[in-house]
Design a protein around this motif. Structure first.
Motif, PDB file in Angstrom:
ATOM      1  N   PRO A  18       0.817  -1.217   0.000  1.00 60.97           N
ATOM      2  CA  PRO A  18       0.000   0.000   0.000  1.00 60.97           C
ATOM      3  C   PRO A  18       0.846   1.260   0.000  1.00 60.97           C
ATOM      4  O   PRO A  18       0.498   2.246  -0.654  1.00 60.97           O
ATOM      5  CB  PRO A  18      -0.823  -0.122   1.281  1.00 60.97           C
ATOM      6  N   ARG A  19       1.983   1.210   0.707  1.00 58.70           N
ATOM      7  CA  ARG A  19       2.872   2.373   0.736  1.00 58.70           C
ATOM      8  C   ARG A  19       3.406   2.681  -0.645  1.00 58.70           C
ATOM      9  O   ARG A  19       3.320   3.804  -1.117  1.00 58.70           O
ATOM     10  CB  ARG A  19       4.059   2.050   1.639  1.00 58.70           C
TER      11      ARG A  19
ATOM     12  N   ASP B 248      -6.924   6.903   1.868  1.00 56.48           N
ATOM     13  CA  ASP B 248      -6.160   7.209   0.663  1.00 56.48           C
ATOM     14  C   ASP B 248      -6.633   6.272  -0.446  1.00 56.48           C
ATOM     15  O   ASP B 248      -6.536   5.053  -0.322  1.00 56.48           O
ATOM     16  CB  ASP B 248      -4.676   7.022   0.973  1.00 56.48           C
TER      17      ASP B 248
ATOM     18  N   SER C 261       0.729   4.048  -3.006  1.00 53.48           N
ATOM     19  CA  SER C 261       0.228   5.403  -2.824  1.00 53.48           C
ATOM     20  C   SER C 261       1.306   6.425  -3.147  1.00 53.48           C
ATOM     21  O   SER C 261       1.004   7.556  -3.472  1.00 53.48           O
ATOM     22  CB  SER C 261      -0.308   5.599  -1.413  1.00 53.48           C
TER      23      SER C 261
ATOM     24  N   GLN D 159      -9.646   2.341   4.191  1.00 54.70           N
ATOM     25  CA  GLN D 159      -8.589   3.293   3.834  1.00 54.70           C
ATOM     26  C   GLN D 159      -9.144   4.660   3.469  1.00 54.70           C
ATOM     27  O   GLN D 159     -10.203   4.771   2.872  1.00 54.70           O
ATOM     28  CB  GLN D 159      -7.777   2.757   2.652  1.00 54.70           C
TER      29      GLN D 159
ATOM     30  N   ARG E 251      -4.003   3.826  -1.712  1.00 47.03           N
ATOM     31  CA  ARG E 251      -3.711   2.784  -0.724  1.00 47.03           C
ATOM     32  C   ARG E 251      -4.807   1.733  -0.750  1.00 47.03           C
ATOM     33  O   ARG E 251      -4.556   0.532  -0.680  1.00 47.03           O
ATOM     34  CB  ARG E 251      -3.684   3.396   0.674  1.00 47.03           C
TER      35      ARG E 251
END
Lengths: 664, 309
Positions: free
Chosen positions: A231-232, A295, A235, A293, A298
């Motif tokens: 996910p990091r 974001d 994004s 989430q 993400r």
């Protein structure tokens, strides 16, 4: 093979040109044109193989320690090439529009060159059958992806995400090297063909190798609990890179799993159960994170974890079918799983491209600041909705087709005994929960960002996606609809690769696959009927309303002093669902509440959804022994010894399973 | 299926939601000591709504009026795959129940989107709840259908429901699945104790609050679709607990099937009159009841399959 070599040269030349040219527009053209040439050349090679015209094989002598490199393009490799390369080409096309605003200030050549290198590495990974060169391609893909991610390297967050990814992918790399070394020491060769001789015979070392391979490929494809980098990275990366990483590049992990499944031949039943459990957990945890989430990118990243889990459930089912000698289960599991890989690639790229177009228009992907975008970005909204419906597996779009096959396999009366049947049915109901939660995540993401009214007045959406971005999304949307409404097309694509798994044992190798295909025909008819009924109703409504309607404000239940900030937010939308799964979806609150009846300073409240797994891993790493002591201390005195004894028995059982290959 | 049977099925699909709603409302009226509306009141309401011109909020987009049509279309198509008359369905193919469940999912997604489209905080609340409970009830539904498929050895909707009350060793399977399906019915078609179809100006409601802004033909489509889903689920429960096996006497079995559906409508009405709505926080637990019931049914089935029975 000549074409493949030429394609590789085209990719490399294109990469060199993108770096060498002076002007960003020229660099972009060099990237797109060379990708187009390379992709066409590869397709000329791969399409006939995929449609069942035999396999390509060539051996090239090489220097020590590789000795000779076997390039072998079979239906599986061809299947992956046939969509990976065109989709990378699409990504390059999208990148032209996406990076355009930065053309004046940055050198975009690196991005185009790296996209070419990614295509180059695909051809290496999907065709070469030598461990050494396979690892080389693997590493090229990983490093290229890392460099693509850190495009916005000035932001510390992006650099951190990049390094996080780089470390994770190398942990997986080392596990893969360990697996290859095990096989090399057993066979004395680096060739996949000789690996197969070792993997076909049940032995304790085969079990260990399988676990190593599943771990490494699982890490590449972002299976739980190895998903934390994903996910990091997603994004932080530019939209086309997120799309390609999630949809295309990390499918190499699943390719690896499938390739080694072919080499294993007849797996043990426990491998199937292992894969099934691993994948079910992945799908469940992935989708739970998806629902909470803030974001948008993400969110989409976590949903990749969910979808590889769904594909993995299909593969686990196929493994079980292989070990139980049930060709129907093999056909349904592998056809469904492989098709889901393709489907996921199509709709996930579509969604990431739509998210990228939101980012270009508003400069944010924070759900809580968006709202009412459908008016400003109608194209993007349409494509996002289409992709969202597909990712929730809803008919008549493509996600439903592959999930239907997997459901059919899980609910099929193929399991040898009652308890195994019950376990498969349980998995099906878990998949149903995943589907429901995924629908929740979709309506939340689409509803909060595109519907209603804008939540934050500082966010201005001024322009819809540019032409190249719109074209790219349109191509993917056609794929989503076509693969869903005409499943025959989808099945034609996956028939040859799925047939590889049937093995020579099943009398006419394709018959079980055809049975699976027969299941989908009525599904297609039902979809057509649904569309027809919908059209009839549409005409009926048009006739009833005939343009007679009045416009008014939204009914406020007697309360008219509303502001757009009062609309349901993304967090509140999923709050109740998340509260049922608190152990995974942990909300962190940072608050300073106002004090007294007439507070002097304003208060504030922030909630964060943290990745519990990642936190636990860091806790365990950072606090080491203290951590386990703390966990043990939580168990009360009395059952602690029983618990310890139980653990010892469990370890003994696991060891004996590894050593003997079955339960004592 | 013969052409006559198909025609009968379609007629039943279109007509029975009106009867079901009529019976439920009459039951509730009798419990409340009122005379109650005519049995066909739902039909009169629908025709009245169809004549009206709709009102749209300035905030809404085409999704707002497309959604009711999608909901109705999915209900109609899924209705063709459910054994409404007990023994067969016009559309019947292996694992059609998966398609039916996902069709309902599609309808639900669009109704939720329409609710969010109005931009009202009230409708957003309802949307969030519908999405949550819709997701939570899904495993119970699939576990139930998987159990029925395993117990009967069939794979189409019309044949798996005939698990039969006949043999005593199947009683756990039948009872578990019937309980689970009844809870699924209450959740999916928004009945007490999950949701209250009467009060639509309370903060506690789910389905009714989502459709606050709909009017005219759009509202008619939504209400009709919802009543149709209720009928389809009642037909499933009725088929599972039907005491007369269809193989022996189809005519009598169809009659008992329809009578069972009527009893279920009475049961829904009685539950609504006698039981209070559950707190929203308690709803996930109530849905777990369905999952546990069908889980017991599954274990019983697995045990029976394992012992070769």
């Amino acid at each position: 093979m000549t074409f493949l070599t030429l394609a590789q040269i085209a990719f490399l030349l294109g990469a060199a040109l993108s770096l060498a040219l002076r002007n960003n527009v020229h660099r972009a053209w060099a990237g797109v044109v060379s990708q187009l040439i390379g992709t066409t050349l590869t397709l000329v090679c791969a399409l006939p193989v995929l449609l069942g015209d035999g396999e390509l094989r060539a051996t090239v002598p090489w220097s020590y320690p590789v000795e000779s490199v076997t390039a072998h393009l079979d239906a599986l490799g061809a299947f992956f090439l046939v969509w990976s390369l065109p989709m990378t080409l699409m990504g390059t096309l999208y990148a032209v529009g996406y990076l355009r605003p930065q053309f004046a200030s940055r050198n975009a050549g690196v991005q185009f060159a790296l996209l070419n290198i990614t295509s180059f590495s695909f051809v290496l990974i999907y065709t070469l059958e030598n461990a050494m060169v396979f690892l080389l391609g693997w590493e090229i893909a990983a490093v290229a992806a890392w460099l693509l991610v850190i495009w916005e390297y000035r932001s510390q967050k992006t650099r951190f995400a990049g390094f996080n990814y780089l470390v994770s992918t190398h942990v997986g790399f080392f596990v893969l090297v360990a697996a290859f070394m095990t096989m090399r020491s057993a066979t004395g060769s680096m060739d996949f063909g000789s690996f197969s001789n070792f993997l076909r015979i049940p032995s304790p070392m085969r079990n260990v190798t399988f676990i190593l391979l599943a771990t490494s490929f699982g890490l590449k494809a972002a299976f739980f609990p190895f998903h934390t980098w994903l996910p990091r990275a997603h994004s932080a990366a530019p939209a086309h890179v997120s799309a390609l990483m999630s949809g295309v590049i990390h499918k190499a992990g699943l390719f690896g799993l499938l390739r080694f499944t072919l080499l294993i031949g007849a797996p043990d039943a426990w491998m199937g159960w292992y894969l099934l459990a691993f994948s079910s957990l992945t799908a469940l945890v992935g989708v739970l994170y998806t629902t909470a989430q803030r974001d948008l990118k993400r969110l989409l990243g976590y949903s990749s974890t969910e979808n590889v889990g769904i594909a993995g459930i299909g593969f686990g089912l196929g493994y079980l079918g292989l070990s139980w000698h049930k060709p129907v289960l093999v056909a349904l599991g592998f056809t469904g799983g492989i098709l889901h890989i393709l489907n996921h690639a199509v709709f996930k790229c579509l969604l990431f491209y739509a998210a990228g177009s939101i980012y270009r228009a508003t400069h944010t992907v924070d759900l809580e600041r968006l709202g009412g975008l459908i008016r400003k970005l109608p194209w993007t909204a349409f494509f996002f909705l289409l992709g969202g419906l597909a990712i929730s597996g809803l008919p008549p779009l493509n996600g439903f087709v592959s999930e239907f096959l997997i459901y059919a396999g899980l609910l099929h009366a193929g399991a040898p005994s009652g308890i195994e049947r019950a376990l498969l049915i349980g998995t099906a109901s878990l998949l149903a929960l995943v589907g429901g939660a995924s629908a929740l995540a979709t309506v939340r993401a689409f509803g909060v960002s595109f519907l209603g009214t804008p939540r934050d007045t500082t966010v201005h959406a001024d322009h819809d996606a540019s032409l190249s971005m719109r074209l790219t999304m349109c191509a993917h949307a056609v794929g989503v609809v076509l693969l869903g409404v005409v499943p025959a097309v989808a099945l034609r694509i996956v028939r040859a690769p799925a047939a590889l798994f049937m093995g020579p044992a099943s009398a006419p190798p394709g018959s079980a696959i055809l049975e699976a295909a027969g299941l989908l025909e009525p599904v297609a008819w039902t979809s057509a009927l649904l569309l027809a009924v919908f059209l009839v109703l549409l005409v009926g409504r048009w006739w009833l309303v005939r343009g007679r309607y009045t416009k008014h404000v939204t009914w406020g239940c007697g309360y008219t002093g509303t502001t757009s900030r009062m609309q349901t937010t993304g967090t509140s939308f999923s709050a109740q669902f998340a509260s049922s799964f608190e152990s995974v979806l942990h909300f962190q609150r940072r608050e300073r509440l106002p004090v007294g009846f007439f507070p002097e300073s304003p208060g504030h409240l922030d909630t964060y959804n943290v990745d519990t797994v990642e936190r636990r891993i860091f806790e365990a790493l950072g606090e080491g022994q203290d951590f386990s002591t703390k966990v043990v201390a939580r168990i009360s005195e009395e059952p602690r010894f029983a618990f310890g004894l139980g653990l010892v028995v469990l370890v003994a059982l696991v060891v004996s399973v590894f050593v003997r290959g079955d339960v004592p | 299926m013969t052409l006559l049977a198909v025609v009968l099925h379609v007629v039943a699909l279109l007509a029975s939601p009106i009867g079901m709603v009529g019976v439920i409302n009459r039951t509730k009226a009798i419990w409340a000591g009122r005379k109650g509306p005519p049995l066909l009141q739902f039909l009169f309401d629908l025709t009245r709504l169809l004549r009206k011109a709709p009102v749209y909020s300035h905030v809404t987009t085409p999704i707002f009026w497309i959604a009711p049509l999608v909901a109705l279309a999915t209900a109609l198509v899924s209705g063709l795959a459910v054994p409404l008359l007990g023994y067969a369905a016009p559309i019947s193919f292996p694992f059609d129940f998966v398609a039916v469940a996902y069709l309902w999912g599609l309808g639900r997604v669009f109704v939720i989107l329409a609710a969010l489209d109005a931009g009202s905080s009230f409708e957003g609340l309802g949307a969030s709840r519908e999405a949550t409970f819709g997701a939570l009830v899904e495993p119970a539904l699939f576990l139930c259908m998987g159990t029925l498929a395993a117990a009967t050895g069939h794979d189409t909707f019309a044949s798996i429901v005939h698990v039969g009350l006949g043999s005593s060793d199947r009683i756990a399977t039948t009872a578990g699945c019937a309980i689970a399906l009844f809870v699924v019915l209450q959740v999916e078609s928004s009945r007490v104790p999950v949701d209250d179809p009467q009060t639509h100006l309370e903060l506690t409601m789910i389905h009714e609050v989502m459709i606050l802004d709909h009017s005219g033909p759009d509202l008619a489509a939504l209400q009709y679709a919802s009543a149709m889903k209720l009928t389809l689920l009642a037909a499933l429960v009725a088929a599972v607990i039907n005491p007369v096996p269809f193989q022996t006497s189809p005519a009598i079995a169809t009659v008992t099937h329809l009578a069972t559906m009527l009893v279920l409508a009475l049961a829904v009405g009685c539950v609504e009159s006698l039981v209070a709505r559950l707190k929203l926080k308690a709803l996930p637990q109530y849905i777990v009841v369905a999952t546990v019931a069908t889980f017991i049914a599954l274990l019983a089935t697995a045990w029976r399959l394992g012992s070769g029975g």
